[in-house]
Design a protein around this motif. Structure first.
Motif, mmCIF file in Angstrom:
data_model
loop_
_atom_site.group_PDB
_atom_site.id
_atom_site.type_symbol
_atom_site.label_atom_id
_atom_site.label_comp_id
_atom_site.label_asym_id
_atom_site.label_seq_id
_atom_site.Cartn_x
_atom_site.Cartn_y
_atom_site.Cartn_z
ATOM 1 N N GLY A 17 0.809 -1.218 0.000
ATOM 2 C CA GLY A 17 0.000 0.000 0.000
ATOM 3 C C GLY A 17 0.835 1.256 0.000
ATOM 4 O O GLY A 17 0.320 2.370 0.175
ATOM 5 N N ALA A 18 2.146 1.105 -0.206
ATOM 6 C CA ALA A 18 3.057 2.258 -0.248
ATOM 7 C C ALA A 18 4.168 1.963 -1.245
ATOM 8 O O ALA A 18 4.586 0.810 -1.402
ATOM 9 C CB ALA A 18 3.657 2.539 1.132
ATOM 10 N N ILE A 19 4.634 3.000 -1.939
ATOM 11 C CA ILE A 19 5.753 2.834 -2.864
ATOM 12 C C ILE A 19 6.773 3.935 -2.638
ATOM 13 O O ILE A 19 6.437 5.031 -2.166
ATOM 14 C CB ILE A 19 5.305 2.856 -4.339
ATOM 15 N N MET A 20 8.031 3.641 -2.963
ATOM 16 C CA MET A 20 9.044 4.685 -3.051
ATOM 17 C C MET A 20 9.099 5.116 -4.505
ATOM 18 O O MET A 20 8.969 4.287 -5.412
ATOM 19 C CB MET A 20 10.400 4.166 -2.580
ATOM 20 N N ALA A 21 9.240 6.405 -4.735
ATOM 21 C CA ALA A 21 9.218 6.934 -6.101
ATOM 22 C C ALA A 21 10.611 7.379 -6.512
ATOM 23 O O ALA A 21 11.248 8.185 -5.824
ATOM 24 C CB ALA A 21 8.236 8.091 -6.201
ATOM 25 N N ASP A 34 11.709 5.837 -13.586
ATOM 26 C CA ASP A 34 10.388 5.218 -13.695
ATOM 27 C C ASP A 34 9.447 6.229 -14.348
ATOM 28 O O ASP A 34 9.294 7.348 -13.847
ATOM 29 C CB ASP A 34 9.861 4.811 -12.320
ATOM 30 N N SER A 35 8.827 5.839 -15.449
ATOM 31 C CA SER A 35 8.023 6.789 -16.234
ATOM 32 C C SER A 35 6.851 7.357 -15.455
ATOM 33 O O SER A 35 6.563 8.557 -15.528
ATOM 34 C CB SER A 35 7.514 6.106 -17.508
ATOM 35 N N ARG A 36 6.144 6.506 -14.692
ATOM 36 C CA ARG A 36 4.990 7.005 -13.942
ATOM 37 C C ARG A 36 5.445 7.974 -12.844
ATOM 38 O O ARG A 36 4.840 9.029 -12.647
ATOM 39 C CB ARG A 36 4.191 5.844 -13.330
#
Length: 800
Positions: A335-339, A344-346
């Motif tokens: 439920g969590a991501i590191m950006a 990463d395109s998104r």
């Protein structure tokens, strides 16, 4: 002989049934062949020609295998529970039992009219209590072994219709029925721990005969990835946001985090979040979107920064902002991501929209223009700088995370545990009881099946509750453990449940003591050949492989995999080249074709229309062509004379037997039929054939067009039905032509071809070529430098 299909089709169908011609024998001394089709869902629309094509391949192979001496199990059944029947029953104010029985009767009539050689003594219906007793039994065994659990999940819910909707029924955030806005609602969901078997299912693909594209679809569906779990502390709290990433080597480039709008950390720290109202409003908007809409890649990036919570990048101590965004789901990962926007395109699009830092950590691209997602040298990454291979960088990053207690290596799967309950009446009741003292208690095995109550109103209740929740006589019960007052589970199983083990029940469909007799399972399993649509090679096949592996683990079934071989059928398109659908008006009803041309014409055309695994458009001219072919087959009775062999046809017969045999085994049905069409042309050119040759011809054609072949067989005085006859044999030596076409080259350039005796000597071959009227002029006045002969292939004369 004039062939009247309107009389003969029914005549031979009745005779086969009376003779029990296609019933499999539980004689374990015989070589067996188990052919399985995907049993149909009996909808009110009935069968279409796509079903006929899907079933016809193993129909031909089953008739062929019987003639080769195999004990063939080719069963049929009906996958009859489900939402479509429930909705239709509600709409028409009928009971789904009556609707199902009516539809099954219609399907049965269509299948028998097409002349399928199913074993009708083994028919199963997933809605039959004697069947779903064992579906419930398997569920309880899974519950007993810790593979069943309950949890809360977000579902699509229509507040106007009071129903839970699938993603397909709520596209665009609107109810497919009333067009009201759909919301996301938390509900208790039953899950099966299919992920526990993910690695087993991947490994099992190495031991089965599936086409590579089917294997790859299952690999992609399971979606195993290796990477690392990383813990990001939340500043000034004792909490951490845990993420999973396949690229821990890019941690130095993580400049923000994104969590699901439903993440519990928001409620926990709502008092310190300055813009909690903005977050709640965004969360409410997300609740109107289904999972597909939230996670699709090509859409405008939206999100809200959490004012009051900040994360710490554990690898470099940098403070980074936390956002909520719809594309992160609580049901996916943590439920969590590191950006890492540079790679990463998104994340890049999100960072550009919200003005967030973009730090390049892999050389190779231009981050002013786009994210770079390739490989390269690590930069701006501390202890990782200078590493040029992704593998080494990832290994070193994971080692650092582990040694410093901020993360560890991990594995994730795209496949999630199987959500296993539905809020509809027409499904298998889940055999669980809720007791205030004992908790969740399974219904005792001896009380199975837990039957559906016979009720008139099967509509969902307020809030999307199952219709069973309204039936007090069903809900209220006694706890099997303590005897106290208790309540039953009121949700039912999904339609996938009954289809996850049906192939086992075919082995022993009338057994009331166990799922199937172990000795019969040892004989018949695994399925030798399973054919069906590409749309079922993931969910259905993965679900059924999971159930089978579990049953293998507890000693119920004898094989680790259910299906030895799998093949797929191509679609039958409408005459307009589009997928058949009622709305387009291009659906072809097999009954209509049979009524005009007969069952054998339909059966032959459906396999002659092209490569079996490819989509092909319906063509009425092709149907008529196959009818003309069968008329010519009937006409062979008018030119049959004498016995033995017709010398001019002998080699052609042996070649055709060989080709049709191999083509059936390889599902090259169109070329097998074409070979028979070629042979019949040669027969008519010869003007005659013998009795034995006609017998051979109709035996070769029988798997495709059995009615006309049985009729000819009887007409010429044969007393044994073809259903009980043997397959023709060929002599390999007689499949080889006496002469062969050889290429003629002058100085390496092709100048023509010539027929030579097979195995001709070099001297004879060169002399024949030189004497050929086309070649002699090309050699006049030239000096022959070299004469080359590759036996039975090429003559090359080099001149100057």
């Amino acid at each position: 002989m004039k062939y009247d299909f309107k009389v003969c089709d029914k005549k031979w169908q009745d005779r086969w049934e009376k003779a029990h011609a296609f019933e499999a024998k539980d004689d374990f001394s015989l070589p067996k062949f188990y052919a399985l089709i995907e049993f149909p869902y009996p909808s009110g629309a009935g069968l279409h020609v796509g079903h006929i094509k899907a079933f016809q391949s193993l129909e031909v192979i089953s008739r062929y295998k019987r003639m080769r001496g195999y004990n063939v199990l080719f069963p049929i059944g009906f996958d009859a529970f489900g939402l479509n029947t429930a909705n239709y029953a509600i709409k028409t104010r009928r009971h789904p039992r009556d609707v199902t029985d009516e539809n099954i009767a219609h399907f049965t009539q269509q299948l028998k009219r097409a002349g399928f050689s199913f074993d009708w003594s083994r028919v199963i219906d997933t809605t039959d209590e004697d069947y779903y007793k064992w579906t419930q039994w398997i569920f309880l065994k899974m519950f007993e072994h810790g593979l069943v659990y309950r949890d809360k999940a977000m579902v699509n819910f229509c507040p106007h219709c009071n129903v839970v909707l699938s993603n397909e029924d709520s596209q665009g955030g609107k109810c497919d029925v009333c067009h009201s806005d759909v919301i996301q609602k938390a509900k208790d969901v039953w899950y099966l721990r299919i992920t526990k078997y993910a690695d087993r299912m991947l490994e099992g693909l190495e031991h089965v005969d599936y086409p590579q594209n089917i294997k790859q679809q299952q690999i992609n569906w399971i979606g195993k990835s290796t990477g690392a779990y990383v813990n990001f502390p939340i500043k000034d709290t004792d909490d951490k946001l845990r993420v999973y990433t396949t690229r821990p080597d890019t941690l130095f480039g993580a400049t923000f985090m994104v969590i699901a709008p439903e993440h519990p950390i928001i409620d926990k720290y709502s008092a310190r979040i300055a813009n909690i109202e903005e977050l709640n409003a965004y969360k409410a908007e997300c609740a109107k979107k289904n999972e597909f809409e939230r996670t699709q890649l090509v859409k405008e990036k939206t999100g809200v920064k959490i004012e009051g919570l900040t994360a710490i990048n554990p690898i470099n101590g940098a403070e980074i902002p936390i956002y909520i965004a719809d594309y992160v789901m609580m049901s996916y990962g943590t439920g969590a991501i590191m950006a890492v926007p540079a790679h990463d395109s998104r994340d890049y699009e999100f960072a550009k929209k919200f003005g967030l830092p973009i730090i390049e950590v892999i050389k190779g691209g231009n981050i002013d223009e786009a994210a770079y997602e390739g490989d390269g040298e690590m930069i701006n990454s501390g202890f990782l700088n200078g590493i040029t291979t992704k593998k080494e960088a990832i290994e070193k990053a994971i080692k650092y995370l582990t040694e410093h207690g901020i993360g560890e290596a991990g594995v994730q799967y795209k496949m999630k545990d199987w959500a296993f309950n539905r809020q509809i009446y027409w499904g298998e009741p889940i055999p669980i009881i809720y007791c205030p003292k004992c908790g969740m208690v399974p219904v005792p095995y001896e009380e199975l099946p837990l039957r559906l109550p016979d009720v008139k109103n099967i509509e969902q209740g307020v809030g999307g509750e199952s219709p069973l929740a309204k039936i007090e006589s069903f809900v209220n019960c006694k706890c099997p453990q303590c005897g106290g007052d208790a309540k039953r589970e009121t949700d039912t199983m999904p339609q996938w449940a009954g289809s996850s083990w049906y192939f086992l029940r075919y082995c022993d469909p009338h057994n009331d003591k166990c799922l199937a007799d172990p000795e019969k399972l040892r004989y018949w399993m695994p399925v030798d050949w399973y054919n069906g649509g590409m749309e079922h090679v993931t969910r259905h096949m993965i679900y059924s492989r999971f159930w089978h592996m579990f049953l293998y683990d507890i000693g119920v079934v004898p094989t680790p995999e259910p299906y030895k071989k799998r093949s797929a059928v191509g679609l039958v398109l409408g005459a307009d080249g589009e997928k058949m659908s009622k709305s387009k008006g291009n659906v072809v009803d097999p009954n209509d074709v049979i009524e005009i041309y007969g069952a054998d014409t339909l059966r032959t055309y459906i396999l002659f229309m092209g490569d079996y695994g490819m989509a092909a458009p319906w063509n009425d001219s092709g149907v008529k062509g196959c009818r003309r072919f069968l008329d010519r087959v009937a006409g062979l009775t008018d030119i049959v004379k004498g016995h033995g062999v017709t010398p001019s046809l002998e080699r052609s017969f042996h070649k055709t037997i060989k080709k049709v045999s191999s083509d059936i085994e390889e599902m090259k049905f169109n070329t097998a039929i074409a070979a028979l069409m070629t042979l019949i042309n040669e027969i008519y050119d010869a003007g005659t054939l013998t009795h034995e040759e006609l017998v051979t011809f109709i035996r070769l054609l029988y798997p495709f067009a059995p009615h006309i072949c049985e009729e000819i067989n009887e007409y010429i005085g044969e007393t044994k039905m073809l259903a009980f006859c043997t397959w023709p044999e060929y002599d390999e030596a007689k499949t080889i032509d006496d002469t062969i076409e050889v290429a003629i080259q002058i100085n390496g350039k092709l100048r023509g071809t010539i027929m030579l005796p097979r195995g001709a000597s070099k001297d004879d071959a060169i002399a024949t070529v030189k004497a050929d009227g086309r070649i002699a002029p090309l050699l006049e006045g030239k000096t022959i430098v070299k004469e080359i002969y590759v036996p039975d292939r090429i003559v090359n004369i080099v001149v100057r």
